[in-house]
Write a protein that holds these residues in place. Structure first.
Motif, PDB file in Angstrom:
ATOM      1  N   PRO A  73       0.844  -1.205   0.000  1.00 33.19           N
ATOM      2  CA  PRO A  73       0.000   0.000   0.000  1.00 33.19           C
ATOM      3  C   PRO A  73       0.879   1.255   0.000  1.00 33.19           C
ATOM      4  O   PRO A  73       2.020   1.232   0.486  1.00 33.19           O
ATOM      5  N   MET A  74       0.343   2.355  -0.504  1.00 32.46           N
ATOM      6  CA  MET A  74       1.126   3.585  -0.645  1.00 32.46           C
ATOM      7  C   MET A  74       1.577   4.166   0.698  1.00 32.46           C
ATOM      8  O   MET A  74       2.665   4.752   0.758  1.00 32.46           O
ATOM      9  N   ASP A  75       0.804   3.990   1.772  1.00 32.71           N
ATOM     10  CA  ASP A  75       1.259   4.523   3.062  1.00 32.71           C
ATOM     11  C   ASP A  75       2.504   3.781   3.554  1.00 32.71           C
ATOM     12  O   ASP A  75       3.413   4.373   4.116  1.00 32.71           O
ATOM     13  N   PHE A  76       2.595   2.458   3.307  1.00 27.81           N
ATOM     14  CA  PHE A  76       3.780   1.678   3.648  1.00 27.81           C
ATOM     15  C   PHE A  76       4.958   2.113   2.774  1.00 27.81           C
ATOM     16  O   PHE A  76       6.070   2.300   3.258  1.00 27.81           O
ATOM     17  N   VAL A  77       4.693   2.290   1.478  1.00 27.52           N
ATOM     18  CA  VAL A  77       5.726   2.722   0.526  1.00 27.52           C
ATOM     19  C   VAL A  77       6.312   4.064   0.965  1.00 27.52           C
ATOM     20  O   VAL A  77       7.529   4.244   0.976  1.00 27.52           O
ATOM     21  N   ALA A  78       5.443   5.005   1.351  1.00 29.08           N
ATOM     22  CA  ALA A  78       5.907   6.324   1.790  1.00 29.08           C
ATOM     23  C   ALA A  78       6.659   6.240   3.116  1.00 29.08           C
ATOM     24  O   ALA A  78       7.719   6.849   3.276  1.00 29.08           O
ATOM     25  N   LYS A  79       6.125   5.478   4.056  1.00 31.17           N
ATOM     26  CA  LYS A  79       6.734   5.376   5.391  1.00 31.17           C
ATOM     27  C   LYS A  79       8.153   4.819   5.330  1.00 31.17           C
ATOM     28  O   LYS A  79       9.041   5.280   6.033  1.00 31.17           O
ATOM     29  N   TYR A  80       8.370   3.811   4.467  1.00 31.34           N
ATOM     30  CA  TYR A  80       9.679   3.159   4.398  1.00 31.34           C
ATOM     31  C   TYR A  80      10.477   3.579   3.170  1.00 31.34           C
ATOM     32  O   TYR A  80      11.490   2.957   2.853  1.00 31.34           O
ATOM     33  N   ASP A  81      10.009   4.630   2.485  1.00 31.39           N
ATOM     34  CA  ASP A  81      10.725   5.213   1.357  1.00 31.39           C
ATOM     35  C   ASP A  81      11.102   4.150   0.307  1.00 31.39           C
ATOM     36  O   ASP A  81      12.236   4.099  -0.155  1.00 31.39           O
ATOM     37  N   VAL A  82      10.124   3.334  -0.053  1.00 29.89           N
ATOM     38  CA  VAL A  82      10.328   2.302  -1.068  1.00 29.89           C
ATOM     39  C   VAL A  82      10.378   2.994  -2.424  1.00 29.89           C
ATOM     40  O   VAL A  82       9.452   3.691  -2.804  1.00 29.89           O
ATOM     41  N   LYS A  83      11.475   2.805  -3.128  1.00 31.00           N
ATOM     42  CA  LYS A  83      11.635   3.424  -4.441  1.00 31.00           C
ATOM     43  C   LYS A  83      11.998   2.351  -5.464  1.00 31.00           C
ATOM     44  O   LYS A  83      12.958   1.616  -5.277  1.00 31.00           O
ATOM     45  N   VAL A  84      11.203   2.303  -6.528  1.00 29.90           N
ATOM     46  CA  VAL A  84      11.458   1.397  -7.644  1.00 29.90           C
ATOM     47  C   VAL A  84      11.238   2.206  -8.914  1.00 29.90           C
ATOM     48  O   VAL A  84      10.236   2.911  -9.039  1.00 29.90           O
ATOM     49  N   ARG A  85      12.179   2.118  -9.849  1.00 24.29           N
ATOM     50  CA  ARG A  85      12.085   2.901 -11.070  1.00 24.29           C
ATOM     51  C   ARG A  85      12.047   2.016 -12.311  1.00 24.29           C
ATOM     52  O   ARG A  85      12.616   0.929 -12.329  1.00 24.29           O
ATOM     53  N   LYS A  86      11.381   2.523 -13.335  1.00 27.97           N
ATOM     54  CA  LYS A  86      11.347   1.849 -14.623  1.00 27.97           C
ATOM     55  C   LYS A  86      12.783   1.655 -15.117  1.00 27.97           C
ATOM     56  O   LYS A  86      13.613   2.556 -15.004  1.00 27.97           O
ATOM     57  N   PHE A 122      23.847 -10.570 -10.443  1.00 28.29           N
ATOM     58  CA  PHE A 122      23.037  -9.513  -9.844  1.00 28.29           C
ATOM     59  C   PHE A 122      23.769  -8.960  -8.631  1.00 28.29           C
ATOM     60  O   PHE A 122      24.104  -9.689  -7.701  1.00 28.29           O
ATOM     61  N   HIS A 123      24.044  -7.657  -8.639  1.00 32.78           N
ATOM     62  CA  HIS A 123      24.704  -6.986  -7.513  1.00 32.78           C
ATOM     63  C   HIS A 123      23.645  -6.220  -6.732  1.00 32.78           C
ATOM     64  O   HIS A 123      23.041  -5.280  -7.249  1.00 32.78           O
ATOM     65  N   GLU A 124      23.419  -6.613  -5.476  1.00 32.56           N
ATOM     66  CA  GLU A 124      22.350  -6.045  -4.650  1.00 32.56           C
ATOM     67  C   GLU A 124      22.706  -4.671  -4.102  1.00 32.56           C
ATOM     68  O   GLU A 124      23.848  -4.433  -3.727  1.00 32.56           O
ATOM     69  N   ASN A 125      21.687  -3.798  -4.059  1.00 31.57           N
ATOM     70  CA  ASN A 125      21.826  -2.500  -3.394  1.00 31.57           C
ATOM     71  C   ASN A 125      21.105  -2.521  -2.054  1.00 31.57           C
ATOM     72  O   ASN A 125      21.689  -2.230  -1.024  1.00 31.57           O
ATOM     73  N   MET A 126      19.787  -2.849  -2.092  1.00 28.07           N
ATOM     74  CA  MET A 126      18.976  -2.807  -0.875  1.00 28.07           C
ATOM     75  C   MET A 126      17.824  -3.806  -0.984  1.00 28.07           C
ATOM     76  O   MET A 126      17.221  -3.949  -2.041  1.00 28.07           O
ATOM     77  N   THR A 127      17.521  -4.479   0.132  1.00 22.76           N
ATOM     78  CA  THR A 127      16.388  -5.397   0.202  1.00 22.76           C
ATOM     79  C   THR A 127      15.342  -4.820   1.139  1.00 22.76           C
ATOM     80  O   THR A 127      15.663  -4.358   2.229  1.00 22.76           O
TER      81      THR A 127
END
Length: 138
Positions: A73-86, A122-127
């Motif tokens: 949900p968007m409130d979780f995404v905002a709270k934990y600053d989840v960022k995914v880009r095209k 695959f080189h990981e940045n953040m999980t």
């Protein structure tokens, strides 16, 4: 001991067990196929609150087909600053389920990073962990 007393004890025991058992998570699907893929995001979109599985979704090509991947949900995404880009490379672990007529992957965790074009590693940045065995973390 009378027969009625035994049945009373059995029924009380079952009721107590049912009350003590944790409630099933609302979005956990039985018989869902496990998903564990590394892929590139082809689209990022927000599904409005009035729809099933509202929140952040990404689309990704997996074995020649586009998969709808529900992040949170968007409130979780905002709270934990989840960022995914095209165009971003991601590692998705989750479960594929039916939502109406559509197949959707409920992401359990998403790892951002980059796939080395020379080695394919695959080189990981953040999980970001989204769900556990009890259900969603929101």
């Amino acid at each position: 001991m009378r027969k009625e007393t035994i049945w009373t004890v059995v029924l009380c025991g079952l009721a107590g067990f049912a009350l003590a058992a944790p409630a099933a998570a609302k979005d956990v699907a039985l018989n869902g196929a496990a998903v564990d893929v590394r892929t590139a995001v082809i689209a990022v979109r927000e599904v409005p609150a009035a729809n099933p599985l509202p929140g952040l979704h990404v689309d990704a090509k997996v074995k020649g087909r586009t998969m709808d991947i529900y992040i949170a949900p968007m409130d979780f995404v905002a709270k934990y600053d989840v960022k995914v880009r095209k165009g971003e490379d991601v590692h998705i672990v989750g479960t594929e389920v039916k939502s109406g007529e559509a197949d959707v992957v409920l992401a359990r965790e998403i790892t951002t990073g980059a796939i080395d074009p020379k080695t394919g590693i695959f080189h990981e940045n953040m999980t970001i962990y989204l769900r556990n065995d009890e259900g969603p973390l929101w």
